[in-house]
Design an enzyme around this catalytic site. Structure first.
Site, PDB file in Angstrom:
ATOM      1  N   GLY A   1       1.529  -8.451  -6.829  1.00  0.00           N
ATOM      2  CA  GLY A   1       1.369  -9.776  -7.274  1.00  0.00           C
ATOM      3  C   GLY A   1       1.238 -11.036  -6.479  1.00  0.00           C
ATOM      4  O   GLY A   1       0.501 -12.126  -6.954  1.00  0.00           O
TER       5      GLY A   1
ATOM      6  N   ASN B   1       1.600  -0.006  -5.804  1.00  0.00           N
ATOM      7  CA  ASN B   1       0.846   1.105  -5.023  1.00  0.00           C
ATOM      8  C   ASN B   1       1.526   2.189  -4.327  1.00  0.00           C
ATOM      9  O   ASN B   1       1.146   2.717  -3.189  1.00  0.00           O
ATOM     10  CB  ASN B   1       0.007   0.234  -4.206  1.00  0.00           C
ATOM     11  CG  ASN B   1      -1.195   1.074  -3.682  1.00  0.00           C
ATOM     12  OD1 ASN B   1      -1.876   1.975  -4.593  1.00  0.00           O
ATOM     13  ND2 ASN B   1      -1.633   0.935  -2.331  1.00  0.00           N
TER      14      ASN B   1
ATOM     15  N   HIS C   1      -7.403  -6.028  -2.344  1.00  0.00           N
ATOM     16  CA  HIS C   1      -6.098  -6.391  -1.892  1.00  0.00           C
ATOM     17  C   HIS C   1      -6.191  -7.629  -1.073  1.00  0.00           C
ATOM     18  O   HIS C   1      -7.406  -8.019  -0.622  1.00  0.00           O
ATOM     19  CB  HIS C   1      -5.480  -5.140  -1.025  1.00  0.00           C
ATOM     20  CG  HIS C   1      -4.858  -4.278  -2.012  1.00  0.00           C
ATOM     21  ND1 HIS C   1      -3.641  -3.851  -2.410  1.00  0.00           N
ATOM     22  CD2 HIS C   1      -5.668  -3.241  -2.421  1.00  0.00           C
ATOM     23  CE1 HIS C   1      -3.613  -2.794  -3.163  1.00  0.00           C
ATOM     24  NE2 HIS C   1      -4.904  -2.491  -3.217  1.00  0.00           N
TER      25      HIS C   1
ATOM     26  N   TYR D   1      -1.768   3.014   8.639  1.00  0.00           N
ATOM     27  CA  TYR D   1      -0.545   2.966   8.374  1.00  0.00           C
ATOM     28  C   TYR D   1      -0.297   3.915   7.076  1.00  0.00           C
ATOM     29  O   TYR D   1      -0.785   3.572   6.014  1.00  0.00           O
ATOM     30  CB  TYR D   1       0.012   1.541   7.971  1.00  0.00           C
ATOM     31  CG  TYR D   1       1.449   1.255   7.963  1.00  0.00           C
ATOM     32  CD1 TYR D   1       2.114   1.467   6.484  1.00  0.00           C
ATOM     33  CD2 TYR D   1       2.189   0.677   8.879  1.00  0.00           C
ATOM     34  CE1 TYR D   1       3.369   1.101   6.484  1.00  0.00           C
ATOM     35  CE2 TYR D   1       3.482   0.647   8.922  1.00  0.00           C
ATOM     36  CZ  TYR D   1       4.052   0.815   7.658  1.00  0.00           C
ATOM     37  OH  TYR D   1       5.410   0.663   7.587  1.00  0.00           O
TER      38      TYR D   1
ATOM     39  N   GLU E   1      -9.442  -4.509   1.667  1.00  0.00           N
ATOM     40  CA  GLU E   1      -8.705  -5.740   2.163  1.00  0.00           C
ATOM     41  C   GLU E   1      -9.638  -6.767   2.215  1.00  0.00           C
ATOM     42  O   GLU E   1     -10.570  -6.757   3.325  1.00  0.00           O
ATOM     43  CB  GLU E   1      -8.087  -5.684   3.205  1.00  0.00           C
ATOM     44  CG  GLU E   1      -6.947  -4.300   3.369  1.00  0.00           C
ATOM     45  CD  GLU E   1      -5.482  -4.823   2.713  1.00  0.00           C
ATOM     46  OE1 GLU E   1      -5.617  -5.880   2.128  1.00  0.00           O
ATOM     47  OE2 GLU E   1      -4.961  -3.794   2.385  1.00  0.00           O
TER      48      GLU E   1
END
Length: 498
Positions: free
Chosen positions: A131, A191, A231, A291, A313
């Site tokens: 969000g 996610n 993202h 990650y 991203e």
């Protein structure tokens, strides 16, 4: 036809090269970061150092200020309706479900035949999974407007609209956006809510969020070839796998690692500056090396839906000032368009038929890659994304039919390979069990395409006949040239003039 084949052979000898992707070191941050402390979820995305020093009240006030200039959920719906009203012939709006608070999850399809099922591939873009990462929803509306405005005017826009069913879900998490937080209305990171290949944490369907269930049903209804989620918080194209079996940070590539590195590099190199990243070499990264996360949507798409998904991203700031959106759009536009176009402009695609002309939902395998996709049930179509510049043995199989295979050296463009499967009259009637045992390509470096028992008999006979006729014509021309030389009178030599 002959000269076309010769031209193809010459062109495919020059193979497309691309750089391999490598992971990058994680940027260190406070493990008790703001989102973790409030919502109880591990933060993969990057944060500003100042975020961890703010109170919840100050943080929310900052987000409210940043939200000025961004579309509200109602604004987003109106913007989608406006695109649809301007371009009704190439767009439609539909809902894939509702959020936890009952907000419709609206999607837009852009195609020359919206709402119809045909042999064209489908691609989906998903924004606003988190969000507090709203840039994706803005860019996806800009993409829809650009395609609407440039269809039949721009060649790439026309290629995409005419050749792909593009589905755009600007906001997967409208509740989280309205509440100015990462998770949905139930404080769940969407996610991390998908079934995971290593751990059973999300196996109970009743415990999954409404948004997650809607996505799973959507992926079951539509056979997507590829997809991407947008993202914020970094600038990199991320590809599977996203986690490892031992939960350690390490490079862990999926069976199609080369293809994913190619797709990630395609996005990164089409971007204004993503490929110049000093943190992520070439602007791409393997998720597990960056990650590890578990319950992510990216891996689920690949494992269960036959869909090649990237996690993109697209901005260093999660919530940049709205004045920066036009620049971010300019930086990402060609990357987004090229990624959609890749499903028809690269890889191998075609259709599978039975010998009586019936389309077959056969399995399509690549020798050496432990991953198969299924051809469409209605048209028997398949779109297999593959890295260019490689040799592939493509195998089509289906129970009750003899398997067929084609040997292809893939150049920069896409290769079309149609298969015609003959009924298996043997006692076992299980052609699929012999896929890897019977397959075997022997590539000749001078040949760009070797056909191994996949053409219908009539087409193969015609091709052989044309080659024989060409050889016969060459022989006649040689004989005529020799006869003319014998009939020509001898010409006396002239003395050289010095």
């Amino acid at each position: 036809m002959i000269f076309s084949l010769l031209f193809l052979c010459l062109n495919l000898s020059s193979l497309f090269r691309f750089s391999s992707g490598r992971g990058a070191a994680i940027r260190s941050y406070n493990q008790s970061g703001y989102d973790d402390k409030i919502y109880g979820h591990s933060g993969r995305r990057l944060y500003s150092d100042n975020d961890f020093q703010m109170s919840e009240e100050d943080y929310n006030a900052r987000l409210e200020k940043l939200a000025q200039g961004y579309m509200s959920n109602s604004d987003l719906e109106k913007a989608m309706q406006e695109v649809n009203s301007r371009c009704p012939n190439i767009s439609r709006i539909y809902s894939i479900g509702k959020s936890a608070l009952g907000v419709p999850l609206l999607a837009m399809e852009i195609s020359d035949s919206p709402g119809k099922i045909d042999a064209e591939p489908s691609f989906k873009f998903v924004g606003n999974v988190h969000g507090n990462e709203p840039v994706g929803r803005e860019l996806l509306l800009l993409l829809a407007n650009w395609l609407c405005d440039n269809y039949l005017k721009d060649s790439l826009a026309t290629t995409i609209v005419d050749g792909v069913h593009l589905h755009i879900l600007p906001s997967m998490n409208p509740d989280g956006y309205a509440l100015r937080r990462r998770g949905n209305a139930n404080h769940i990171d969407l996610n991390r809510d998908f079934p995971d290949q290593f751990f059973p944490m999300n196996d109970d369907m009743d415990l999954r969020q409404p948004e997650t269930k809607a996505m799973l049903n959507w992926m079951e209804d539509i056979h997507f070839t590829a997809s991407a989620t947008l993202h914020g918080g970094a600038l990199v194209a991320n590809y599977p796998w996203d986690g490892t079996e031992d939960k350690k940070r390490d490079y862990f590539g999926c069976p199609d690692d080369k293809t994913f590195r190619f797709l990630a590099s395609l996005y990164s190199r089409s971007h204004y500056n993503m490929s110049l990243s000093k943190e992520f070499p070439d602007g791409i990264t393997n998720g597990a090396f960056w990650y590890p996360i578990y319950g992510g949507m990216q891996d689920w798409n690949y494992i269960h839906s036959g869909c090649f998904e990237l996690t993109l991203e697209i901005s260093d700031d999660k919530w940049p000032d709205a004045s920066e959106l036009p620049t971010i759009w300019d930086y990402n536009r060609m990357s987004m368009l090229n990624l959609v176009g890749s499903v028809i402009k690269t890889g191998i695609h075609g259709r599978v038929f039975s010998s009586d002309g019936k389309p077959l939902p056969a399995s399509i395998a690549i020798r050496g890659i432990n991953y198969t996709i299924a051809a469409g049930k209605k048209f028997g179509e398949y779109y297999r994304l593959l890295a260019p510049g490689e040799k592939y043995e493509v195998i089509a199989s289906m129970p009750g039919y003899r398997l067929k295979r084609a040997c292809v050296i893939l150049g920069e463009g896409a290769a079309t390979v149609d298969f015609v499967l003959d009924p298996d009259t043997s006692s076992t009637l299980n052609g699929s069990s012999r896929v890897l045992e019977d397959a075997g390509c022997y590539f000749d470096s001078k040949t760009s395409l070797q056909v191994v028992d996949f053409l219908p008999a009539t087409q193969l006979e015609i091709s052989l006949l044309l080659f024989v006729m060409l050889g016969f014509l060459c022989l006649l021309m040689q004989r005529r040239a020799r006869r003319n030389q014998k009939q020509m009178p001898a010409v006396p030599r002239r003395a050289a003039v010095i």
